[in-house]
Write a protein that holds these residues in place. Structure first.
Motif, PDB file in Angstrom:
ATOM      1  N   ILE A 267       0.817  -1.210   0.000  1.00 52.52           N
ATOM      2  CA  ILE A 267       0.000   0.000   0.000  1.00 52.52           C
ATOM      3  C   ILE A 267       0.846   1.254   0.000  1.00 52.52           C
ATOM      4  CG2 ILE A 267      -0.180   0.198   2.498  1.00 52.52           C
ATOM      5  CD1 ILE A 267      -3.179   0.896   2.040  1.00 52.52           C
ATOM      6  N   ASN A 268       2.103   1.130   0.481  1.00 54.49           N
ATOM      7  CA  ASN A 268       2.967   2.304   0.524  1.00 54.49           C
ATOM      8  C   ASN A 268       3.422   2.777  -0.874  1.00 54.49           C
ATOM      9  OD1 ASN A 268       2.884   2.451   3.318  1.00 54.49           O
ATOM     10  ND2 ASN A 268       4.660   1.101   3.579  1.00 54.49           N
ATOM     11  N   GLU A 270       1.220   2.614  -3.626  1.00 56.30           N
ATOM     12  CA  GLU A 270       0.058   3.052  -4.391  1.00 56.30           C
ATOM     13  C   GLU A 270      -0.029   4.578  -4.338  1.00 56.30           C
ATOM     14  OE1 GLU A 270      -3.516   1.117  -3.328  1.00 56.30           O
ATOM     15  OE2 GLU A 270      -2.622  -0.908  -3.310  1.00 56.30           O
ATOM     16  N   TYR A 272      -1.742   8.369  -5.653  1.00 54.34           N
ATOM     17  CA  TYR A 272      -2.829   9.148  -6.253  1.00 54.34           C
ATOM     18  C   TYR A 272      -2.335  10.577  -6.388  1.00 54.34           C
ATOM     19  CZ  TYR A 272      -3.893  10.472  -1.421  1.00 54.34           C
ATOM     20  OH  TYR A 272      -3.812  10.920  -0.122  1.00 54.34           O
ATOM     21  N   LYS A 292      -6.127   8.588 -10.251  1.00 54.82           N
ATOM     22  CA  LYS A 292      -5.426   7.323 -10.437  1.00 54.82           C
ATOM     23  C   LYS A 292      -4.468   7.347 -11.623  1.00 54.82           C
ATOM     24  CE  LYS A 292      -8.845   4.296  -8.268  1.00 54.82           C
ATOM     25  NZ  LYS A 292      -9.716   3.101  -8.443  1.00 54.82           N
ATOM     26  N   ASP A 318       1.499   8.801  -1.732  1.00 55.50           N
ATOM     27  CA  ASP A 318       1.272   7.342  -1.628  1.00 55.50           C
ATOM     28  C   ASP A 318       0.245   7.064  -0.540  1.00 55.50           C
ATOM     29  OD1 ASP A 318       2.576   7.454   0.825  1.00 55.50           O
ATOM     30  OD2 ASP A 318       4.512   6.839  -0.006  1.00 55.50           O
ATOM     31  N   LYS A 319      -0.120   5.759  -0.421  1.00 55.70           N
ATOM     32  CA  LYS A 319      -1.137   5.367   0.542  1.00 55.70           C
ATOM     33  C   LYS A 319      -0.531   4.770   1.821  1.00 55.70           C
ATOM     34  CE  LYS A 319      -4.793   4.585  -2.861  1.00 55.70           C
ATOM     35  NZ  LYS A 319      -5.783   3.625  -3.381  1.00 55.70           N
ATOM     36  N   TRP A 321       1.426   4.844   5.531  1.00 57.39           N
ATOM     37  CA  TRP A 321       1.142   5.616   6.756  1.00 57.39           C
ATOM     38  C   TRP A 321       2.424   5.845   7.516  1.00 57.39           C
ATOM     39  CZ3 TRP A 321      -2.782   8.534   7.960  1.00 57.39           C
ATOM     40  CH2 TRP A 321      -2.832   9.087   9.228  1.00 57.39           C
ATOM     41  N   PRO A 323       1.389   8.919   4.872  1.00 63.02           N
ATOM     42  CA  PRO A 323       1.575   9.020   3.419  1.00 63.02           C
ATOM     43  C   PRO A 323       2.715   9.967   3.086  1.00 63.02           C
ATOM     44  CG  PRO A 323      -0.351  10.249   4.112  1.00 63.02           C
ATOM     45  CD  PRO A 323       0.116   9.513   5.318  1.00 63.02           C
TER      46      PRO A 323
END
Length: 753
Positions: A267-268, A270, A272, A292, A318-319, A321, A323
């Motif tokens: 997830i780190n 990804e 947007y 996206k 990024d997604k 935490w 971010p």
């Protein structure tokens, strides 16, 4: 002499300075100057004497925007009339120059004034927000850079040159560098590693200071949160992307594709995309980022004339935490397209134009502009129709409509002039402005008759006061011709009607020729002339008049007498015919229809009696016909008496008696033969004379037909070769032996010379 030459020298110096300066006056005034502040002595700089500004109506014309200055009517000084805010007038444009036009009347002239509004430091630097929140990973390496949005200053020049300071911090420093000549890049730099456990939040104050005197400042608080874990931020392959897009791009047009990478996993990594907080809400309304895919497309209409470029600060987050984000800048340059047509204004119009106006006279003043730039904003002007007016460029975007050719109000009394403007774009855009130019009249045309010579026909015996013709308004006349025309006709000075003053008599006058003059009411008055030829048409108003009859000779079928008559008329009205009225039936005598000769119709008999009474009617061919009656007494004699009667017959009549014996018959035959020879010779001589006269008349000048008055004789040949006579006031001769009836028609008969 020194007092007189002083103003003249000053005017000459000003005119020389004006010529060297290109016909433009320039002034400068600081913004926020108080109302009433004198900008410059405009009237004096234009070379006007004291009192002339008010007398010549010196006035100011602003182009497109409120001028905030005015001209003092009494002194002619240019003064501030309302608040001058350079930022409101020109924004960030520098220098801030207002183009003004000054009009002076009597004569009409235009001067161009450029007023520069100078900047003062009246605006403090301003950050987009009073507070900025940042989140930094605790494992951010020293040297990490975090772009900050700088402050903006509405002033220009040194007043807008900003410098930045950061409140003291052992972990953070500030790096300021010029991105280009108009933009400064402010970056927050991590100097030492962060430790969330020691300090989870850092509060700093970023201060912007302008270069004014005294300087003004603005501040923004930086709240930096230290986060743990995700220690790799997304990265763009370059920090600045340059893109060009025409202003005509439709909403929804994709013009750029963002791409950022993150080496973390899961997830780190990804990502947007979004606009940075540095991008204003107005700009975000014009563009859309797909969170996206990273596609950037237009959401509204672009207008090069409003904004020429956009600086889009993009953030890739990024997604993880906490971010992490990477930043780049997309510099979008808007390309101009030719989407604005030229605009044309008429700033002054001087009409109507007198038709004797000199070539070069200024009719109107015009102003032309185009909001586009470059070739799209370069305007060419022309006037249609190409004559009689033309355009003269007086200054950038200013034209004078001037007279190129002489005017003629009688040919064109008003012009619809169209000023056409075309820019240099592809395709070119056009605009036009119509100008109505009436032409005022001056007295430059004399009255003109439709014909140089007018022919009028009038029947004789017309009533006095009868109208003969109507041709001319406001006419005066004078008579000429065979005799004074003023005794016969009159011309009404207002209506142009031709009146008869007395009845006309064809037998007295056949042609009147006089001149008519028309005079206008101009100053000075002009006149024109025409000739009137009045021909009198003959009426059958004279009956035939009998002349003493000529005697004849004896013999069967012999001419007994000749009835002679004349008619004062002409043509058909004077063409006579003879008819035997009494006795009717099969009498011994007959009358030649056109000759008037009385001859025997058959051999005389005893039953015819010794005396015959003949009644002969003479008629003309007029309508209605007129006639006269002749009575002829014929006495019948015998033998030698008949011969004596043939030799010495009187005008009262002639007598014939049958001859008795052979000698009497021989004598009668001999006498008859002699008369026949005489008659043949006479007819031949007359015929020869007629041929000679006819040939001479064919070669004579035609003007002889219209010769002056005086008694003359018109001689025409009849169908049977005899002659009739008519008294006329003419010297024309008509010879037409054996001609038809058309030879005797009224007017100018065939064969008349």
């Amino acid at each position: 002499m020194g007092v007189c030459w002083g103003p003249v020298v000053r005017v000459l110096v000003l005119q020389a300075a004006w010529a060297l300066g290109g016909g433009q006056v320039r002034y400068s005034v600081p913004e926020e100057a108080k109302a009433g502040t004198v900008v410059g002595r405009l009237a004096q700089d234009l070379g006007l004497e004291a009192g002339e500004p008010e007398a010549r109506r010196l006035r100011l014309v602003a182009q497109g925007r409120r001028a905030s200055v005015e001209v003092s009517g009494a002194s002619g000084a240019l003064v501030v009339s309302s608040r001058l805010d350079r930022e409101e007038l020109c924004g960030k444009s520098a220098p801030c120059a207002l183009r003004l036009e000054v009009l002076v009347e009597r004569p009409l002239r235009v001067f161009h004034v450029e007023l520069e509004v100078t900047d003062i430091n009246d605006n403090a630097p301003l950050f987009p927000a009073a507070r900025k929140n940042l989140s930094l990973s605790e494992n951010s390496p020293p040297g990490s850079r975090f772009p900050l949005e700088g402050a903006s200053d509405a002033d220009v020049g040194a007043n807008a040159q900003l410098s930045y300071t950061l409140s003291p911090s052992e972990h953070f420093g500030l790096e300021v560098k010029s991105k280009d000549e108009n933009k400064i890049l402010v970056v927050l730099v991590l100097r030492r590693p962060l430790d969330r456990e020691m300090m989870a939040e850092h509060r700093l104050v970023l201060t912007a200071i302008d270069g004014g005197r005294p300087s003004l400042t603005g501040t923004m608080e930086l709240v930096i949160s230290v986060l743990d874990a995700n220690d790799n931020a997304p990265q763009f392959n370059q920090s600045v992307y340059k893109v060009q897009l025409p202003e005509s791009a439709a909403p929804g047009t994709v013009f750029f594709q963002l791409t950022a990478t993150d080496i973390d996993e899961g997830i780190n990594r990804e990502i947007y995309y979004s606009f940075s907080d540095a991008v204003s809400g107005k700009v975000q309304d014009l563009f859309i980022i797909d969170r996206k895919s990273g596609e950037i497309r237009t959401a509204g209409d672009l207008d090069f004339e409003d904004v020429q470029s956009y600086d889009l600060e993009i953030e890739a987050r990024d997604k993880g935490w906490p971010p992490l984000s990477g930043h780049c800048s997309v510099e979008l340059e808007v390309l101009d397209v030719n989407d604005n047509a030229p605009e044309v204004w008429v700033t002054s119009l001087s009409v109507p134009v007198p038709e004797d106006a000199a070539v070069g006279t200024v009719v109107a003043l015009l102003s032309v502009s185009d909001r586009d730039s470059g070739a799209n904003g370069r305007v060419r002007c022309a006037v249609w129709p190409a004559a009689p007016f033309g355009l003269v460029a007086t200054f950038a975007g200013s034209y004078s409509l001037v007279l190129r050719e002489a005017l003629d109000r009688e040919r064109v009394s008003e012009y619809e002039v169209e000023v056409r403007a075309e820019d240099g774009g592809a395709p070119a855009l056009r605009a036009s402005r119509g100008v109505r130019v009436p032409v005022s009249d001056v007295n430059d045309n004399a009255p003109a008759f439709a014909q140089a010579v007018y022919t009028v026909l009038a029947r004789e015996n017309n009533a006095a006061g009868a109208e003969l013709a109507r041709a001319w308004a406001g006419a005066r006349w004078r008579a000429g011709g065979w005799r004074a025309a003023s005794s016969y006709v009159s011309v009404d000075a207002e209506s142009g009607r031709l009146w008869a003053l007395q009845p006309l008599d064809y037998e007295e006058v056949q042609v009147l020729q006089f001149e008519v003059r028309a005079v206008d009411a101009g100053e000075p008055p002009l006149c024109g002339n025409a000739t009137v030829q009045l021909f009198v048409v003959d009426e059958n108003d004279n009956a035939p008049a009998l002349l003493p009859a000529a005697g004849g000779g004896p013999g069967g079928g012999a001419v007994v007498a000749k009835i002679r008559a004349v008619d004062a008329d002409s043509g058909y009205n004077a063409w006579l015919r003879y008819e035997l009225w009494e006795p009717r039936g099969k009498g011994p005598f007959r009358v030649g229809l056109y000759s008037g000769e009385v001859s025997t119709a058959r051999a005389l008999e005893e039953a015819d009696g010794p005396r015959q009474r003949l009644v002969i009617v003479v008629r003309d061919h007029g309508e209605p016909a007129r006639s006269a009656t002749a009575t002829l007494s014929v006495s019948l004699v015998e033998g030698a008496e008949a011969a004596l009667a043939a030799a010495g017959s009187s005008s009262s009549g002639a007598g014939l008696r049958p001859a008795a014996g052979a000698e009497g018959g021989a004598a009668a035959a001999a006498a008859t033969n002699v008369w026949l020879v005489v008659a043949i010779c006479a007819v031949s001589s007359l015929f020869l004379l007629a041929v000679v006269l006819y040939g001479a008349s064919r070669w004579a000048p035609r003007a002889a037909v219209l010769s002056g008055p005086g008694p003359a004789t018109l001689v025409c040949a009849s169908e049977v070769g005899s002659w009739s006579y008519s008294q006329r006031q003419s010297r024309s001769l008509c010879v037409a032996e054996g001609a038809g009836k058309s030879d005797l028609m009224p007017g100018y008969p065939a064969g008349c010379l």
